[in-house]
Scaffold this active site. Sequence first.
Site, PDB file in Angstrom:
ATOM      1  N   CYS A   7      37.088  30.368  32.390  1.00  0.00           N
ATOM      2  CA  CYS A   7      35.961  31.291  32.504  1.00  0.00           C
ATOM      3  C   CYS A   7      36.442  32.695  32.832  1.00  0.00           C
ATOM      4  O   CYS A   7      37.624  32.950  32.949  1.00  0.00           O
ATOM      5  CB  CYS A   7      35.009  30.793  33.588  1.00  0.00           C
ATOM      6  N   GLY A   8      35.487  33.554  33.006  1.00  0.00           N
ATOM      7  CA  GLY A   8      35.764  34.916  33.426  1.00  0.00           C
ATOM      8  C   GLY A   8      35.572  35.048  34.929  1.00  0.00           C
ATOM      9  O   GLY A   8      35.341  36.128  35.427  1.00  0.00           O
TER      10      GLY A   8
END
Length: 102
Positions: A7-8
């Site tokens: 993910c970010g």
Amino acid sequence: MRILLACGAGLSTSILMKKIEKYCESQGEELKINAVPVGDIVGNVEGYQNDYDCVLIGPQVSYRLDELKKVLSIPAASIPSLDYAVGNADKVMELAHKITGK
């Protein structure tokens, strides 16, 4: 199933992770799942690919999927935007099973 969510580093991925955990529990499926930033995976490939069956990448960082595929020896795929947005755990698990053959 052992899944690594790339993910970010956002809150939305942890929400999806909790939904996947609940789904697998309701299905009686064993699950190990963790969410980490994509950069952490690239920086520690051996540590992650030895502990997980696959990497599922969030749509917000899906532009890095090819980069992950080049460095990993385990399957990696992008979670479809709609499934990610609504937390569709059964579809996400279907994707994990499809790419791992498990």
